[in-house]
Design a protein around this motif. Structure first.
Motif, PDB file in Angstrom:
ATOM      1  N   ALA A 269      48.512  30.696  15.412  1.00 47.89           N
ATOM      2  CA  ALA A 269      46.933  31.191  15.746  1.00 47.89           C
ATOM      3  C   ALA A 269      45.857  29.824  14.811  1.00 47.89           C
ATOM      4  N   SER A 270      46.457  30.173  13.615  1.00 48.91           N
ATOM      5  CA  SER A 270      45.447  29.544  12.727  1.00 48.91           C
ATOM      6  C   SER A 270      45.421  28.025  12.444  1.00 48.91           C
ATOM      7  N   CYS A 271      46.195  27.697  13.814  1.00 49.00           N
ATOM      8  CA  CYS A 271      46.026  26.199  13.967  1.00 49.00           C
ATOM      9  C   CYS A 271      45.752  25.491  14.470  1.00 49.00           C
ATOM     10  N   PHE A 272      45.049  25.838  15.537  1.00 51.53           N
ATOM     11  CA  PHE A 272      44.060  25.310  17.042  1.00 51.53           C
ATOM     12  C   PHE A 272      42.237  25.962  15.556  1.00 51.53           C
TER      13      PHE A 272
ATOM     14  N   LEU B 199      49.523  24.293   9.321  1.00 51.97           N
ATOM     15  CA  LEU B 199      51.548  24.868   8.716  1.00 51.97           C
ATOM     16  C   LEU B 199      52.395  24.868  10.412  1.00 51.97           C
ATOM     17  N   PRO B 200      52.223  24.787  11.492  1.00 48.06           N
ATOM     18  CA  PRO B 200      53.917  24.190  12.162  1.00 48.06           C
ATOM     19  C   PRO B 200      54.109  23.072  11.358  1.00 48.06           C
ATOM     20  N   PHE B 201      53.676  22.749  11.123  1.00 47.75           N
ATOM     21  CA  PHE B 201      54.077  21.129  10.772  1.00 47.75           C
ATOM     22  C   PHE B 201      55.336  21.691   9.902  1.00 47.75           C
ATOM     23  N   VAL B 202      54.873  22.464   8.488  1.00 45.82           N
ATOM     24  CA  VAL B 202      55.911  22.995   7.512  1.00 45.82           C
ATOM     25  C   VAL B 202      56.870  23.899   8.576  1.00 45.82           C
TER      26      VAL B 202
ATOM     27  N   ILE C 194      43.710  12.025  23.886  1.00 44.74           N
ATOM     28  CA  ILE C 194      43.022  12.265  24.874  1.00 44.74           C
ATOM     29  C   ILE C 194      41.357  11.942  23.645  1.00 44.74           C
ATOM     30  N   TYR C 195      41.572  11.824  22.751  1.00 40.38           N
ATOM     31  CA  TYR C 195      39.912  11.546  21.900  1.00 40.38           C
ATOM     32  C   TYR C 195      40.419  10.166  22.265  1.00 40.38           C
ATOM     33  N   GLY C 196      41.448   9.537  21.575  1.00 37.24           N
ATOM     34  CA  GLY C 196      41.273   8.391  21.543  1.00 37.24           C
ATOM     35  C   GLY C 196      41.281   7.546  22.744  1.00 37.24           C
TER      36      GLY C 196
ATOM     37  N   VAL D 179      52.948  22.915  19.055  1.00 37.05           N
ATOM     38  CA  VAL D 179      51.705  22.845  18.452  1.00 37.05           C
ATOM     39  C   VAL D 179      51.417  20.885  18.193  1.00 37.05           C
ATOM     40  N   ILE D 180      52.856  19.850  17.612  1.00 33.35           N
ATOM     41  CA  ILE D 180      52.578  19.228  17.145  1.00 33.35           C
ATOM     42  C   ILE D 180      51.788  17.946  18.139  1.00 33.35           C
ATOM     43  N   ALA D 181      53.099  18.594  19.729  1.00 33.46           N
ATOM     44  CA  ALA D 181      52.166  18.372  21.238  1.00 33.46           C
ATOM     45  C   ALA D 181      51.224  18.146  20.862  1.00 33.46           C
ATOM     46  N   VAL D 182      50.539  19.070  21.777  1.00 32.40           N
ATOM     47  CA  VAL D 182      49.106  19.685  21.343  1.00 32.40           C
ATOM     48  C   VAL D 182      48.376  18.328  21.006  1.00 32.40           C
ATOM     49  N   ILE D 183      48.641  18.150  19.391  1.00 33.36           N
ATOM     50  CA  ILE D 183      47.937  18.025  17.937  1.00 33.36           C
ATOM     51  C   ILE D 183      47.447  16.615  18.629  1.00 33.36           C
TER      52      ILE D 183
END
Ligand SMILES: [Zn+2]
Ligand SMILES: [Zn+2]
Length: 180
Positions: free
Chosen positions: A108-111, A117-120, A165-167, A155-159
């Motif tokens: 939740a905190s990541c969005f 933290l999901p990287f960790v 998409i931004y790019g 999460v990483i995939a979403v980021i």
């Protein structure tokens, strides 16, 4: 109820199936399939090949043997045992546990957050997942490591997807802006 034929001071709990004598717990003999006998008829039944349990052995013997056979038959379900166990583990188990906890809590905190933290969680989960064989409970460690890896990976995939998409939006805007 009448008192025991051998112990006038003790109340009987059952009767012999053959002679109908009232018997206290000290005098009650058991045969196969729950037959009740006085000592005399227990010996008679034993001579006919029936398995006989004395008043002494019944208390410890039969419930224990029933409990063992129950345990064996119910052990068919693989998840029954794990559920009963308290958490025991070594460092690999701990990695996986921490990784799974971090991954789930930080989802939740990541969005919307820069700090992710999901990287960790994914890294720790990966370590736990690939070292699962060294842990006390490889199955559980692999599961928790897999959860951490999976959650972190999603999460990483979403980021990455957002960045792409931004790019793409920026590039298309640039292309549109410079187009004639
Ligand atoms: Zn009898
Ligand atoms: Zn008795």
């Amino acid at each position: 109820m009448r008192n025991c034929v051998n112990h006038p001071e003790l109340e009987s709990i059952e009767r012999c199936e053959v002679c109908d004598d009232p018997l206290c717990s000290l005098c009650l003999w058991y045969g196969e399939k729950g037959h009740r006998y006085c000592e005399t008829h227990a010996q008679a039944a034993r001579l006919q090949g029936e398995q006989i349990f004395s008043p002494n052995t019944y208390a410890e013997g039969i419930p224990a043997s029933l409990a063992v056979s129950d345990g064996r038959s119910s052990a068919g379900g693989s998840e029954g045992q794990a559920g009963e166990k308290m958490y025991t583990g070594n460092q690999q188990d701990l990695y996986a546990f921490v990784a799974a906890a971090i991954a789930v809590v930080s989802l939740a905190s990541c969005f919307g957050g820069i700090y992710c933290l999901p990287f960790v969680g994914a890294i720790l989960g990966g370590i736990a997942f690939f070292n699962a064989d060294k842990s006390v409970d490889p199955k559980r460690t692999r599961l928790m490591g897999g959860i951490a890896l999976g959650v972190g990976g999603v999460v990483i995939a979403v980021i990455v997807l957002f960045i792409l998409i931004y790019g793409a939006i920026i590039i298309s805007a640039l292309v549109a802006g410079t187009a004639p």
